[in-house]
Design an enzyme around this catalytic site. Structure first.
Site, mmCIF file in Angstrom:
data_model
loop_
_atom_site.group_PDB
_atom_site.id
_atom_site.type_symbol
_atom_site.label_atom_id
_atom_site.label_comp_id
_atom_site.label_asym_id
_atom_site.label_seq_id
_atom_site.Cartn_x
_atom_site.Cartn_y
_atom_site.Cartn_z
ATOM 1 N N ARG A 55 0.836 -1.189 0.000
ATOM 2 C CA ARG A 55 0.000 0.000 0.000
ATOM 3 C C ARG A 55 0.869 1.237 0.000
ATOM 4 O O ARG A 55 2.082 1.147 0.115
ATOM 5 C CB ARG A 55 -0.917 -0.024 1.218
ATOM 6 C CG ARG A 55 -0.182 -0.539 2.499
ATOM 7 C CD ARG A 55 -0.353 0.247 3.739
ATOM 8 N NE ARG A 55 -0.295 1.644 3.611
ATOM 9 C CZ ARG A 55 0.804 2.405 3.742
ATOM 10 N NH1 ARG A 55 1.970 1.831 3.981
ATOM 11 N NH2 ARG A 55 0.745 3.712 3.645
ATOM 12 N N ARG A 98 -7.311 -0.514 -7.106
ATOM 13 C CA ARG A 98 -7.622 0.627 -6.223
ATOM 14 C C ARG A 98 -7.630 1.892 -7.088
ATOM 15 O O ARG A 98 -6.759 2.058 -7.943
ATOM 16 C CB ARG A 98 -6.583 0.779 -5.096
ATOM 17 C CG ARG A 98 -6.552 -0.387 -4.132
ATOM 18 C CD ARG A 98 -5.633 -0.101 -2.944
ATOM 19 N NE ARG A 98 -6.250 0.833 -1.981
ATOM 20 C CZ ARG A 98 -5.574 1.433 -1.005
ATOM 21 N NH1 ARG A 98 -4.266 1.244 -0.905
ATOM 22 N NH2 ARG A 98 -6.191 2.231 -0.154
ATOM 23 N N GLN A 209 -2.783 2.604 9.862
ATOM 24 C CA GLN A 209 -1.460 2.673 9.222
ATOM 25 C C GLN A 209 -0.485 3.499 10.054
ATOM 26 O O GLN A 209 0.724 3.260 10.062
ATOM 27 C CB GLN A 209 -1.562 3.275 7.810
ATOM 28 C CG GLN A 209 -2.232 2.390 6.771
ATOM 29 C CD GLN A 209 -3.714 2.663 6.638
ATOM 30 O OE1 GLN A 209 -4.388 2.940 7.642
ATOM 31 N NE2 GLN A 209 -4.247 2.563 5.435
ATOM 32 N N ASP A 250 -2.014 10.728 -2.270
ATOM 33 C CA ASP A 250 -2.241 9.687 -3.281
ATOM 34 C C ASP A 250 -2.483 10.261 -4.656
ATOM 35 O O ASP A 250 -2.394 9.542 -5.653
ATOM 36 C CB ASP A 250 -3.416 8.810 -2.839
ATOM 37 C CG ASP A 250 -3.068 8.064 -1.577
ATOM 38 O OD1 ASP A 250 -3.125 8.669 -0.485
ATOM 39 O OD2 ASP A 250 -2.682 6.889 -1.671
ATOM 40 N N LYS A 261 -5.208 10.029 2.797
ATOM 41 C CA LYS A 261 -5.953 9.187 3.702
ATOM 42 C C LYS A 261 -7.053 9.947 4.426
ATOM 43 O O LYS A 261 -6.840 11.084 4.856
ATOM 44 C CB LYS A 261 -4.990 8.586 4.734
ATOM 45 C CG LYS A 261 -5.600 7.591 5.704
ATOM 46 C CD LYS A 261 -6.393 6.486 5.050
ATOM 47 C CE LYS A 261 -5.604 5.781 3.985
ATOM 48 N NZ LYS A 261 -6.386 4.875 3.143
#
Ligand SMILES: CSC[C@H]1O[C@H](OP(=O)(O)O)[C@H](O)[C@@H]1O
EC number: 5.3.1.23
Length: 362
Positions: A55, A98, A209, A250, A261
């Site tokens: 990830r 994803r 995370q 991202d 996130k």
């Protein structure tokens, strides 16, 4: 010139390509267990990306590129047109794992374009040659990411001064990339230069995370890290313990809006309220100049069970309605600066991003 990695050799790498095989660190088992799995099939790679075994935007881009090689390694007896059809099929499949991190699409598109260029130029006349070229391209994507991380580290480290308190959210660390991380790169570089600072790591529900990965990584590196729950961030800021926020991303849109996130938007609003600088570390591979603004960034909605269970233990009533967006979008006007490998970019983002990274038609 190979440079000494600034993270402990003992810290396992998220992605490894060795002797023609792909190995992924299963991050769902960290920090208790370090399990590295050999990827035998492209379906296994897809599931690893989907289930966050691997990830973090750069890491899933690198894994996607190698995953395409895993998919094609037994197709080299095909004629080149059939091989290219297989490439397209498996690239589309991996790309569907994803949606939010642009790096996955970016890496797969780069692999497609490299194969097409090799065919057009006559560099490759067989599928065997095409496969070799694709493996080299995946290795280049992987090795280049190490340089991007180091560049963000060198450009971001001067922001970190003695005694600072820095808040992080999620994991944009070594485990999310090829080596130094994005948001953690300035931390590792400043630490290597003897600067002492404190890090407050948001645990980052629902998949933790921050607690499982960032806290672990930084502790392994000997950096002063304190774990907090997400709802403590405001209190830490109110207490004057946070002097700067550094997060990863991202996808950065052409106007500077950033997807990251879930919870990042809240942190950015808090930082603005308390007058705390809010930086986003992003490599060029995460900048999407074809995306006009954050409004168009696809936000991944994940399974309800991630919210209603804590491991195997139910923590909510059966059948309760749940939302589980894995990301949110922070508008560019809440971003103090983008820490890139080309330097720190500040507003107005649209012009600078276009100058440095080209427009969507370039
Ligand atoms: C350096 S990219 C890290 C970025 O990716 C994480 O998301 P996930 O753990 O779901 O892959 C998070 O948004 C990080 O900031």
């Amino acid at each position: 010139m190979t440079q000494t990695p600034l993270i402990a050799d003992s810290l396992p790498r998220a992605v490894t390509w060795q002797d023609g095989n792909l190995y992924l660190l299963d991050q769902t088992r960290l920090p208790q267990e370090t399990l590295i799995e050999k990827q035998e099939t492209v379906e296994q790679v897809f599931e690893a990306i989907r289930m966050l075994k691997v990830r973090g935007a750069p890491a899933i881009g690198v894994a996607g590129a190698y995953g395409l090689c895993v998919a094609l390694r037994d197709k080299t007896a095909l004629p080149t047109d059939a091989f290219m059809a297989e490439l397209e099929k498996h690239a589309a499949y991996l790309d569907s794992a994803r949606p939010t991190a642009v790096n996955l699409s970016w890496a797969l598109q780069r692999m497609r374009q490299r194969a097409e260029a090799a065919l057009t130029s006559g560099e490759a006349e067989t599928a065997v040659r095409l496969y070799d070229i694709l493996v080299r391209e995946a290795v280049s994507i992987h090795e280049e990411d190490k340089g991007l991380c180091r560049g963000m580290g060198e450009n971001g480290a001067p922001l970190i001064t003695e005694g600072m308190g820095i808040l992080t959210h999620c994991n944009a660390g070594s485990l999310a990339t090829s080596e130094l991380g994005t948001a953690t790169a300035p931390l590792y570089v400043a630490h290597s230069r003897g600067v002492s600072f404190r890090v407050y790591a948001d645990e980052t529900r629902p998949l933790l995370q921050g607690a499982r990965l960032t806290a672990w990584e930084l502790q392994q590196a000997g950096i002063d890290v304190t774990l907090i729950t997400d709802n403590m961030a405001a209190h830490m800021m109110a207490e004057g313990l946070v002097d700067m926020v550094i997060v990863g991303t991202d996808r950065v849109a052409a106007n500077g809006d950033v997807a990251n996130k879930i919870g990042t938007l809240g942190v950015a609003i808090l930082a603005r309220h308390f007058g705390i600088p809010f930086y986003v570390a992003c490599p060029s591979s995460t900048i999407d100049m074809a995306m006009e603004s954050g409004k168009g960034i696809p936000i991944e909605e994940r399974d309800a069970a991630e919210v209603t269970r804590f491991g195997a233990r139910p923590t909510a009533p059966d059948g309760i309605q749940v939302r589980n967006p894995a990301f949110d979008v922070t508008p560019h006007d809440l971003v103090t600066g983008l820490i890139t490998e080309k330097g720190i970019i500040t507003a107005p983002y649209d012009r600078t991003l276009k100058t440095l990274f080209g427009g969507k038609d370039d």
